[in-house]
Scaffold this motif. Structure first.
Motif, PDB file in Angstrom:
ATOM      1  N   THR A  77      -2.409  12.549  -1.672  1.00 16.40           N
ATOM      2  CA  THR A  77      -3.291  11.377  -1.003  1.00 16.40           C
ATOM      3  C   THR A  77      -3.476  10.142  -1.619  1.00 16.40           C
ATOM      4  O   THR A  77      -2.764   9.928  -2.854  1.00 16.40           O
ATOM      5  CB  THR A  77      -4.774  12.057  -0.929  1.00 16.40           C
ATOM      6  OG1 THR A  77      -5.483  11.344   0.127  1.00 16.40           O
ATOM      7  CG2 THR A  77      -5.575  12.470  -2.050  1.00 16.40           C
ATOM      8  N   ILE A  78      -4.244   9.236  -0.862  1.00 11.20           N
ATOM      9  CA  ILE A  78      -4.435   7.914  -1.556  1.00 11.20           C
ATOM     10  C   ILE A  78      -6.030   7.900  -1.690  1.00 11.20           C
ATOM     11  O   ILE A  78      -6.784   8.556  -1.169  1.00 11.20           O
ATOM     12  CB  ILE A  78      -3.878   6.736  -0.963  1.00 11.20           C
ATOM     13  CG1 ILE A  78      -4.051   6.910   0.607  1.00 11.20           C
ATOM     14  CG2 ILE A  78      -2.412   6.705  -1.134  1.00 11.20           C
ATOM     15  CD1 ILE A  78      -3.543   5.565   1.246  1.00 11.20           C
ATOM     16  N   HIS A  79      -6.595   7.072  -2.703  1.00  7.82           N
ATOM     17  CA  HIS A  79      -7.813   6.761  -2.840  1.00  7.82           C
ATOM     18  C   HIS A  79      -8.629   5.796  -1.642  1.00  7.82           C
ATOM     19  O   HIS A  79      -9.567   6.191  -1.014  1.00  7.82           O
ATOM     20  CB  HIS A  79      -8.386   6.281  -4.122  1.00  7.82           C
ATOM     21  CG  HIS A  79      -9.694   6.645  -4.412  1.00  7.82           C
ATOM     22  ND1 HIS A  79     -10.860   5.826  -3.748  1.00  7.82           N
ATOM     23  CD2 HIS A  79     -10.432   7.427  -5.135  1.00  7.82           C
ATOM     24  CE1 HIS A  79     -11.827   6.182  -4.536  1.00  7.82           C
ATOM     25  NE2 HIS A  79     -11.829   7.104  -5.415  1.00  7.82           N
ATOM     26  N   ARG A  80      -8.091   4.566  -1.807  1.00  7.45           N
ATOM     27  CA  ARG A  80      -8.450   3.622  -0.815  1.00  7.45           C
ATOM     28  C   ARG A  80      -9.722   2.984  -0.822  1.00  7.45           C
ATOM     29  O   ARG A  80     -10.415   2.287  -0.284  1.00  7.45           O
ATOM     30  CB  ARG A  80      -8.430   3.987   0.693  1.00  7.45           C
ATOM     31  CG  ARG A  80      -6.916   4.270   1.259  1.00  7.45           C
ATOM     32  CD  ARG A  80      -6.751   4.325   2.216  1.00  7.45           C
ATOM     33  NE  ARG A  80      -7.686   4.354   3.236  1.00  7.45           N
ATOM     34  CZ  ARG A  80      -7.806   4.466   4.577  1.00  7.45           C
ATOM     35  NH1 ARG A  80      -6.693   4.774   5.087  1.00  7.45           N
ATOM     36  NH2 ARG A  80      -8.976   4.381   5.481  1.00  7.45           N
ATOM     37  N   ASP A  81     -10.601   3.431  -2.085  1.00  7.32           N
ATOM     38  CA  ASP A  81     -11.666   2.944  -2.260  1.00  7.32           C
ATOM     39  C   ASP A  81     -11.991   2.600  -3.866  1.00  7.32           C
ATOM     40  O   ASP A  81     -13.517   2.811  -4.414  1.00  7.32           O
ATOM     41  CB  ASP A  81     -12.943   3.491  -1.639  1.00  7.32           C
ATOM     42  CG  ASP A  81     -14.498   2.935  -1.750  1.00  7.32           C
ATOM     43  OD1 ASP A  81     -14.360   1.798  -1.569  1.00  7.32           O
ATOM     44  OD2 ASP A  81     -15.188   3.754  -1.727  1.00  7.32           O
ATOM     45  N   ALA A  88      -6.520  -0.566   7.491  1.00  9.62           N
ATOM     46  CA  ALA A  88      -6.570   0.339   6.748  1.00  9.62           C
ATOM     47  C   ALA A  88      -5.817   1.810   6.990  1.00  9.62           C
ATOM     48  O   ALA A  88      -5.609   2.575   5.888  1.00  9.62           O
ATOM     49  CB  ALA A  88      -7.927   1.051   6.395  1.00  9.62           C
ATOM     50  N   ALA A  89      -5.741   2.063   7.981  1.00  5.51           N
ATOM     51  CA  ALA A  89      -4.973   3.646   8.325  1.00  5.51           C
ATOM     52  C   ALA A  89      -3.688   3.263   7.855  1.00  5.51           C
ATOM     53  O   ALA A  89      -2.863   4.587   7.928  1.00  5.51           O
ATOM     54  CB  ALA A  89      -5.148   3.779  10.016  1.00  5.51           C
ATOM     55  N   THR A  90      -2.996   2.286   7.698  1.00  2.87           N
ATOM     56  CA  THR A  90      -1.352   2.340   7.483  1.00  2.87           C
ATOM     57  C   THR A  90      -1.071   1.990   6.191  1.00  2.87           C
ATOM     58  O   THR A  90       0.116   1.809   5.711  1.00  2.87           O
ATOM     59  CB  THR A  90      -0.769   1.192   8.380  1.00  2.87           C
ATOM     60  OG1 THR A  90      -1.267  -0.115   8.095  1.00  2.87           O
ATOM     61  CG2 THR A  90      -1.038   1.470   9.868  1.00  2.87           C
ATOM     62  N   VAL A  91      -1.880   1.923   5.084  1.00  2.00           N
ATOM     63  CA  VAL A  91      -1.420   1.564   3.822  1.00  2.00           C
ATOM     64  C   VAL A  91      -1.190   2.720   3.197  1.00  2.00           C
ATOM     65  O   VAL A  91      -1.396   3.943   3.269  1.00  2.00           O
ATOM     66  CB  VAL A  91      -3.044   1.120   2.852  1.00  2.00           C
ATOM     67  CG1 VAL A  91      -3.595  -0.047   3.602  1.00  2.00           C
ATOM     68  CG2 VAL A  91      -4.057   2.133   2.763  1.00  2.00           C
ATOM     69  N   ASN A  92      -0.310   2.248   1.956  1.00  2.00           N
ATOM     70  CA  ASN A  92       0.099   3.306   1.223  1.00  2.00           C
ATOM     71  C   ASN A  92      -0.410   3.243  -0.262  1.00  2.00           C
ATOM     72  O   ASN A  92      -1.508   2.784  -0.400  1.00  2.00           O
ATOM     73  CB  ASN A  92       1.642   3.229   1.079  1.00  2.00           C
ATOM     74  CG  ASN A  92       2.064   1.897   0.614  1.00  2.00           C
ATOM     75  OD1 ASN A  92       1.573   1.288  -0.362  1.00  2.00           O
ATOM     76  ND2 ASN A  92       3.349   1.576   0.953  1.00  2.00           N
ATOM     77  N   HIS A  93       0.104   4.046  -0.989  1.00  2.00           N
ATOM     78  CA  HIS A  93      -0.415   3.924  -2.424  1.00  2.00           C
ATOM     79  C   HIS A  93      -0.531   2.778  -3.221  1.00  2.00           C
ATOM     80  O   HIS A  93      -1.419   2.754  -4.265  1.00  2.00           O
ATOM     81  CB  HIS A  93       0.508   5.061  -3.408  1.00  2.00           C
ATOM     82  CG  HIS A  93       1.849   4.675  -3.720  1.00  2.00           C
ATOM     83  ND1 HIS A  93       2.706   4.645  -2.789  1.00  2.00           N
ATOM     84  CD2 HIS A  93       2.322   4.210  -4.688  1.00  2.00           C
ATOM     85  CE1 HIS A  93       3.824   4.215  -3.209  1.00  2.00           C
ATOM     86  NE2 HIS A  93       3.499   3.914  -4.513  1.00  2.00           N
ATOM     87  N   ARG A  94       0.115   1.756  -2.801  1.00  2.00           N
ATOM     88  CA  ARG A  94       0.213   0.463  -3.589  1.00  2.00           C
ATOM     89  C   ARG A  94      -1.119  -0.233  -3.405  1.00  2.00           C
ATOM     90  O   ARG A  94      -1.755  -1.286  -4.141  1.00  2.00           O
ATOM     91  CB  ARG A  94       1.506  -0.342  -3.039  1.00  2.00           C
ATOM     92  CG  ARG A  94       2.649   0.244  -3.629  1.00  2.00           C
ATOM     93  CD  ARG A  94       3.675  -0.663  -3.308  1.00  2.00           C
ATOM     94  NE  ARG A  94       4.876  -0.118  -3.850  1.00  2.00           N
ATOM     95  CZ  ARG A  94       6.097  -0.584  -3.975  1.00  2.00           C
ATOM     96  NH1 ARG A  94       6.349  -1.776  -4.053  1.00  2.00           N
ATOM     97  NH2 ARG A  94       7.572  -0.079  -4.146  1.00  2.00           N
ATOM     98  N   ALA A  95      -2.119   0.261  -2.367  1.00  2.00           N
ATOM     99  CA  ALA A  95      -3.098  -0.502  -2.138  1.00  2.00           C
ATOM    100  C   ALA A  95      -4.066   0.136  -3.340  1.00  2.00           C
ATOM    101  O   ALA A  95      -5.007  -0.871  -3.772  1.00  2.00           O
ATOM    102  CB  ALA A  95      -3.693  -0.027  -0.914  1.00  2.00           C
ATOM    103  N   ASP A  96      -4.166   1.114  -3.970  1.00  2.00           N
ATOM    104  CA  ASP A  96      -4.860   1.610  -4.918  1.00  2.00           C
ATOM    105  C   ASP A  96      -4.501   0.718  -6.026  1.00  2.00           C
ATOM    106  O   ASP A  96      -5.299   0.450  -7.055  1.00  2.00           O
ATOM    107  CB  ASP A  96      -4.692   3.055  -5.167  1.00  2.00           C
ATOM    108  CG  ASP A  96      -5.412   3.943  -4.336  1.00  2.00           C
ATOM    109  OD1 ASP A  96      -6.178   3.402  -3.512  1.00  2.00           O
ATOM    110  OD2 ASP A  96      -4.885   5.096  -4.399  1.00  2.00           O
TER     111      ASP A  96
END
Length: 297
Positions: free
Chosen positions: A138-142, A194-202
């Motif tokens: 998963t990814i965190h996003r926050d 936000a629904a389409t981001v991948n791990h690079r957003a973290d």
């Protein structure tokens, strides 16, 4: 809106779901409140987080919550707080997690103003190591200083994995309910969809934290870390630029790559301040003396 409408009344002694006895409230954030509770089944202390009532009223958010908690429970890494249980009780979504005694990076920034280079590198490398494991699932996003805890032994724990996805149901409300301060840590693509981001957003969030931990403030647009913090290794600007690139494809490809590059940066010799840097530092020192001397006879 007062707490009574947003959260259940959980005073000390209340037993949640016939299992978790509330001991005291230990925190409150944009998504909910956190309590220290005693698990009557195991005898252990746990952290119990209740989520804002808006999530319980939205069936899609409830389904997403259950799905994300199930994913988060699969995370098994010493740098990630373990989630034990998740339910809906009396109309309120809650989950229980490992109770850790420590202070958030935000706490240390408030107390110290900023952190030294060595501490910053160590904390972010530990975070990146945890992300390397988490990004398989998963990814965190926050990610922000609020969600990174530093324990007494120097280890690090990440909180609230995947829960930022709950707000996807409310994006049409122009980010209502999202702390505006958190927007600074969001990658550009996350602000758009936000629904389409991948791990690079973290990884973008880690780049912002890198600047803030060293400078004691968030970066301005396109600001170089070397301007805010003279004396860092020569490639600090390159690291910052890659971590926070506008295009996700231009960022580090993985948390491991970011961590390895940060370690290489740490091993580089520090850049010697230029004459202009030394003058700016002296000017700041003199301004401080002047302010401190006002009103003295």
């Amino acid at each position: 809106m007062r707490d009574s409408e947003e959260y259940p009344a959980l005073d000390a002694g209340v037993v949640v779901a016939d299992r978790y006895e509330i001991l005291r409230r230990i925190g409150k954030g944009g998504m909910g409140e956190v309590f220290l509770a005693a698990d009557r089944n195991t005898g252990q202390k746990v952290a119990l987080k209740t989520l804002h009532a808006k999530y319980s009223r939205n069936m899609n958010a409830v389904a997403r919550f259950i799905r994300e908690v199930r994913l988060a429970r699969r995370l098994n890494h010493p740098g990630i707080v373990k989630i034990f249980d998740a339910r809906q009780w009396e109309g309120t979504l809650f989950y229980t997690m490992e109770y850790v005694e420590g202070k958030s990076v935000r706490h240390w920034l408030r107390q110290r103003g900023k952190l030294d280079f060595g501490s910053t590198v160590r904390i972010l490398c530990l975070v990146a190591d945890a992300l390397e494991h988490a990004h398989k699932i998963t990814i965190h996003r926050d990610l922000s200083p609020e969600n990174v805890m530093v324990l007494r032994d120097g280890s690090v724990r990440l909180l609230d994995f995947g829960l930022a996805k709950l707000d996807d149901e409310f994006r049409g409300l122009t980010l209502v309910g999202v702390n505006l301060g958190k927007l600074k840590y969001m990658a550009p693509e996350q602000r758009l969809n936000a629904a389409t981001v991948n791990h690079r957003a973290d990884l973008y969030s880690l780049g912002v934290m890198f600047f803030e931990m060293l400078a004691g403030r968030l970066p301005e647009d396109n600001e170089k870390i070397s301007r805010a913090c003279p004396g860092l290794p020569r490639n600090a600007d390159d690291f910052m630029a890659k971590a926070t690139a506008q295009n996700p494809a231009d960022r580090f490809s993985s948390a491991r790559e970011l961590r390895d590059d940060l370690l290489r940066l740490y091993k580089e010799p520090a850049k010697r301040p230029s004459p202009a840097d030394r003058l700016r530092k002296l000017a700041g020192f003199l301004r401080g003396l002047f302010k401190g001397g006002r009103g003295r006879s």
